[in-house]
Structures are given as C-alpha cells and as structure tokens.
Design an enzyme around this catalytic site. Structure first.
Site, PDB file in Angstrom:
ATOM      1  N   GLY A 206      14.700  59.762   9.482  1.00  0.00           N
ATOM      2  CA  GLY A 206      14.002  59.586   8.394  1.00  0.00           C
ATOM      3  C   GLY A 206      14.586  58.942   7.191  1.00  0.00           C
ATOM      4  O   GLY A 206      14.121  59.175   6.080  1.00  0.00           O
TER       5      GLY A 206
ATOM      6  N   ASN B 116      14.836  55.830   6.540  1.00  0.00           N
ATOM      7  CA  ASN B 116      13.894  54.741   5.849  1.00  0.00           C
ATOM      8  C   ASN B 116      12.473  55.513   5.224  1.00  0.00           C
ATOM      9  O   ASN B 116      12.300  55.078   3.934  1.00  0.00           O
ATOM     10  CB  ASN B 116      13.325  53.969   6.762  1.00  0.00           C
ATOM     11  CG  ASN B 116      14.247  52.705   7.251  1.00  0.00           C
ATOM     12  OD1 ASN B 116      14.404  51.900   6.450  1.00  0.00           O
ATOM     13  ND2 ASN B 116      14.693  52.799   8.380  1.00  0.00           N
TER      14      ASN B 116
ATOM     15  N   ARG C  95      -1.790  57.962  26.137  1.00  0.00           N
ATOM     16  CA  ARG C  95      -1.395  57.236  24.959  1.00  0.00           C
ATOM     17  C   ARG C  95      -2.472  57.100  23.815  1.00  0.00           C
ATOM     18  O   ARG C  95      -2.483  57.499  22.880  1.00  0.00           O
ATOM     19  CB  ARG C  95      -0.706  55.726  25.128  1.00  0.00           C
ATOM     20  CG  ARG C  95       0.662  55.870  25.667  1.00  0.00           C
ATOM     21  CD  ARG C  95       1.190  54.217  25.924  1.00  0.00           C
ATOM     22  NE  ARG C  95       2.569  54.535  26.638  1.00  0.00           N
ATOM     23  CZ  ARG C  95       3.662  54.432  25.881  1.00  0.00           C
ATOM     24  NH1 ARG C  95       3.668  54.642  24.615  1.00  0.00           N
ATOM     25  NH2 ARG C  95       4.823  54.670  26.385  1.00  0.00           N
TER      26      ARG C  95
ATOM     27  N   MET D   8       9.201  55.830  17.443  1.00  0.00           N
ATOM     28  CA  MET D   8       9.704  55.544  18.652  1.00  0.00           C
ATOM     29  C   MET D   8       8.756  55.558  19.657  1.00  0.00           C
ATOM     30  O   MET D   8       8.856  55.434  20.987  1.00  0.00           O
ATOM     31  CB  MET D   8      11.004  56.246  19.213  1.00  0.00           C
ATOM     32  CG  MET D   8      12.148  56.139  17.890  1.00  0.00           C
ATOM     33  SD  MET D   8      12.566  54.399  17.446  1.00  0.00           S
ATOM     34  CE  MET D   8      13.853  53.918  18.618  1.00  0.00           C
ATOM     35  N   ARG D   9       7.408  55.264  19.354  1.00  0.00           N
ATOM     36  CA  ARG D   9       6.375  55.344  20.373  1.00  0.00           C
ATOM     37  C   ARG D   9       5.599  54.142  20.110  1.00  0.00           C
ATOM     38  O   ARG D   9       5.467  53.462  19.020  1.00  0.00           O
ATOM     39  CB  ARG D   9       5.340  56.599  20.307  1.00  0.00           C
ATOM     40  CG  ARG D   9       5.787  57.805  20.324  1.00  0.00           C
ATOM     41  CD  ARG D   9       6.487  58.300  21.707  1.00  0.00           C
ATOM     42  NE  ARG D   9       5.426  57.984  22.528  1.00  0.00           N
ATOM     43  CZ  ARG D   9       5.633  58.348  23.880  1.00  0.00           C
ATOM     44  NH1 ARG D   9       6.679  58.702  24.219  1.00  0.00           N
ATOM     45  NH2 ARG D   9       4.588  58.368  24.872  1.00  0.00           N
TER      46      ARG D   9
ATOM     47  N   LEU E  38       2.226  51.936  20.033  1.00  0.00           N
ATOM     48  CA  LEU E  38       0.768  52.030  19.723  1.00  0.00           C
ATOM     49  C   LEU E  38       0.017  51.447  20.268  1.00  0.00           C
ATOM     50  O   LEU E  38       0.145  50.086  20.503  1.00  0.00           O
ATOM     51  CB  LEU E  38       0.574  52.070  17.797  1.00  0.00           C
ATOM     52  CG  LEU E  38       1.263  52.864  17.026  1.00  0.00           C
ATOM     53  CD1 LEU E  38       1.367  52.507  15.679  1.00  0.00           C
ATOM     54  CD2 LEU E  38       0.912  54.296  17.371  1.00  0.00           C
TER      55      LEU E  38
ATOM     56  N   ASN F  59       6.008  47.737  10.321  1.00  0.00           N
ATOM     57  CA  ASN F  59       7.245  48.257  11.179  1.00  0.00           C
ATOM     58  C   ASN F  59       8.557  47.735  10.714  1.00  0.00           C
ATOM     59  O   ASN F  59       8.536  46.453  10.045  1.00  0.00           O
ATOM     60  CB  ASN F  59       6.981  47.937  12.642  1.00  0.00           C
ATOM     61  CG  ASN F  59       8.359  48.575  13.634  1.00  0.00           C
ATOM     62  OD1 ASN F  59       8.676  49.760  13.329  1.00  0.00           O
ATOM     63  ND2 ASN F  59       8.684  47.876  14.586  1.00  0.00           N
TER      64      ASN F  59
ATOM     65  N   HIS G 120      12.407  46.855  12.049  1.00  0.00           N
ATOM     66  CA  HIS G 120      13.285  46.897  13.434  1.00  0.00           C
ATOM     67  C   HIS G 120      14.609  46.279  13.120  1.00  0.00           C
ATOM     68  O   HIS G 120      14.874  45.385  12.311  1.00  0.00           O
ATOM     69  CB  HIS G 120      12.520  45.797  14.277  1.00  0.00           C
ATOM     70  CG  HIS G 120      12.979  45.770  15.713  1.00  0.00           C
ATOM     71  ND1 HIS G 120      12.991  46.708  16.512  1.00  0.00           N
ATOM     72  CD2 HIS G 120      14.075  44.749  16.172  1.00  0.00           C
ATOM     73  CE1 HIS G 120      13.832  46.456  17.754  1.00  0.00           C
ATOM     74  NE2 HIS G 120      14.468  45.310  17.501  1.00  0.00           N
TER      75      HIS G 120
ATOM     76  N   GLU H  67      18.113  47.959   5.506  1.00  0.00           N
ATOM     77  CA  GLU H  67      16.516  48.485   5.877  1.00  0.00           C
ATOM     78  C   GLU H  67      16.057  49.085   4.538  1.00  0.00           C
ATOM     79  O   GLU H  67      14.900  48.982   4.157  1.00  0.00           O
ATOM     80  CB  GLU H  67      16.504  49.533   7.279  1.00  0.00           C
ATOM     81  CG  GLU H  67      16.899  48.486   8.373  1.00  0.00           C
ATOM     82  CD  GLU H  67      16.664  49.535   9.803  1.00  0.00           C
ATOM     83  OE1 GLU H  67      15.812  50.261   9.623  1.00  0.00           O
ATOM     84  OE2 GLU H  67      17.632  49.301  10.641  1.00  0.00           O
TER      85      GLU H  67
HETATM   86  C1  GAR Z   1      15.952  52.463  12.074  1.00  0.00           C
HETATM   87  O1  GAR Z   1      17.144  51.730  12.390  1.00  0.00           O
HETATM   88  C2  GAR Z   1      14.758  51.661  12.564  1.00  0.00           C
HETATM   89  O2  GAR Z   1      14.965  50.169  12.161  1.00  0.00           O
HETATM   90  C3  GAR Z   1      14.747  51.895  13.977  1.00  0.00           C
HETATM   91  O3  GAR Z   1      15.149  53.254  13.890  1.00  0.00           O
HETATM   92  C4  GAR Z   1      15.727  53.475  12.837  1.00  0.00           C
HETATM   93  C5  GAR Z   1      15.426  54.635  12.317  1.00  0.00           C
HETATM   94  O4  GAR Z   1      16.213  55.322  11.151  1.00  0.00           O
HETATM   95  N1  GAR Z   1      13.467  51.546  14.453  1.00  0.00           N
HETATM   96  C6  GAR Z   1      13.265  51.048  15.751  1.00  0.00           C
HETATM   97  O5  GAR Z   1      14.403  50.735  16.784  1.00  0.00           O
HETATM   98  C7  GAR Z   1      11.800  50.837  16.191  1.00  0.00           C
HETATM   99  N2  GAR Z   1      11.621  50.005  17.218  1.00  0.00           N
HETATM  100  P1  GAR Z   1      15.582  56.396  10.111  1.00  0.00           P
HETATM  101  O6  GAR Z   1      14.749  57.401  10.976  1.00  0.00           O
HETATM  102  O7  GAR Z   1      16.828  56.949   9.721  1.00  0.00           O
HETATM  103  O8  GAR Z   1      14.599  55.764   9.328  1.00  0.00           O
END
Ligand code: GAR
Length: 221
Positions: A14, A16, A67, A92-93, A95, A109, A111, A176
C-alpha cells in the site's frame, strides 16, 4: 468543485495508497478516499488506511466461486461508498467486465514498467531479463486485457548495470508515488477527457488539456 471520490483496491504493502493519502493531506490532490478494499486480509495497505481514518473492507477472492461473483461484491462495496473513480494501487487480481462495466473508463491502474512492454506480473524482472536500458511506470485506464488500457502518463527510470529486482523496483516505486497522485489531480481538476473514437474500432481516446495523451511526465522525478 467537490473533491473527487476515490475507491482504492489493494493487495499488498500500500505504498501507493500512502502516497495518495499523503498528497490529499498536503492539499496536492483534491480528492477523498472513501473506501479501501483489499482481497488480502493481512495487507499492510489496510493498516495504512485505518491509520489515516479511512473506511476499509476485506473482500477475499477465495470466498467467491467465480471472478464475476468476486467482482460483484467489489462493485457493491464501491457503490455503497459512492465512489466516482476506482484506483488500483497494487491490486493483483484481474477485473472482469462485471466490474469494469459498473465504472466505465473510471478505473485507473499503475504498472511498474513502460507499457506496452512487460505487462503482467514481475514487470521489473521482465525488464532486467530483457536487458532494456530504461524502464519506469505507467498510469493507464483499465480495460479487460492485462495492462492494455489507454495510457495517461509514464515516468522513465534508467536501468543500471548493477540493478537487481529490488534496486530497480525501489527506484520505480519512488516515481510511482509522484506520478499516481499527479494523474489523479489532473482528473480532479477536470483536465482529463475520455471519449470513444468515431467508427467501430471501439478505441477509447484520452486527452489531457485537450491534447492526446499519453504524457511523459518530466516533472515526475
Ligand atoms: C507497485 O509497484 C505497483 O506498480 C505494482 O505493485 C506494486 C504495489 O506496491 N502493481 C502491479 O504490478 C499491478 N500489475 P504498493 O502496494 O506498495 O503500492
């Protein structure tokens, strides 16, 4: 203008989500996080939300037969919270249309790669394995593909010769944390316009300030 009402979906640490909450607190983002939903009961993200006084819910995908049933439960939560935009912050699911059609072109999203390169999981490892010299992060609208929706913004990070997955991931993650709140603020300010293109291609066009996105954000350093 009323603050943008955000619902945030998380699965992990979390950071982000934290960057979004911090940007709101510092008045750099004119939004409210109405609800944080995790599919992982023990996600640190839930703890971060609670500490910030934000409503939380656990919707564990393992409790659902399909799903679609899982997505229906997510939609119910988001609607109850009167969410306008849904933010995937390390969710990480995948949709399904069941969710996406409830929030058409309103799911964002982030990435950890420069899409369309390296979609899916382990994007940073994919970048290292390929031997690219730059990577970064991408904020995009979610469609029913894997990391395929229209791109709003990207931030570029050098890949160093001695990078490991951990060092590269940390540098991308720092970007990010700047890029995601920045794009959300564009939306909050009404600067992002989304429209279906003419014709039958079904393509969705995204404009920022009347100009076609995507946008490389130099200021995201
Ligand atoms: C981040 O690097 C995000 O870009 C990635 O997971 C991490 C989550 O970090 N997301 C993906 O790979 C989605 N396909 P966080 O939980 O610390 O925000």
């Amino acid at each position: 203008m009323e603050p943008l009402r955000l619902g945030v979906l998380v699965s992990g640490s979390g950071s982000n989500l934290q960057a979004i909450l911090d940007a709101i607190r510092k008045k750099r983002l004119d939004a409210t996080v109405c609800l944080v939903v995790s599919n992982q009961p023990k996600a640190l993200a839930i703890e971060r939300a609670r500490r910030a006084g934000v409503a939380t819910a656990i919707v564990n995908h393992k409790d659902y037969d399909s799903r679609e049933a899982f997505d229906r439960a997510l939609v119910t939560k988001m609607r109850e919270a009167k969410v306008q935009w849904v933010v995937l912050a390390g969710f990480m699911r995948l949709l399904t249309p069941t969710f996406l059609e409830a929030f058409p072109h309103r799911v964002l999203n982030i990435h950890p790669a420069l899409l369309p390169s390296f979609p899916g999981i382990n994007a940073q490892q994919q970048a290292l394995d390929y031997g690219v010299r730059v990577s970064g992060c991408t904020v995009h609208l979610v469609d029913s593909g894997t990391d395929t929706g229209p791109i709003l913004a990207q931030s570029v990070v050098d890949v160093r010769a001695d990078d490991t997955v951990d060092t590269l991931s940390a540098r991308i993650l720092a970007r990010e944390h700047v890029l995601f709140p920045k794009v959300l603020q564009w939306i909050a300010q009404g600067r992002v316009h989304i429209m279906a293109s003419n014709g039958s291609s079904g393509r969705v066009l995204v404009q920022l300030d009347g100009v076609r996105a995507s946008v490389g954000v130099a200021g995201a350093r």
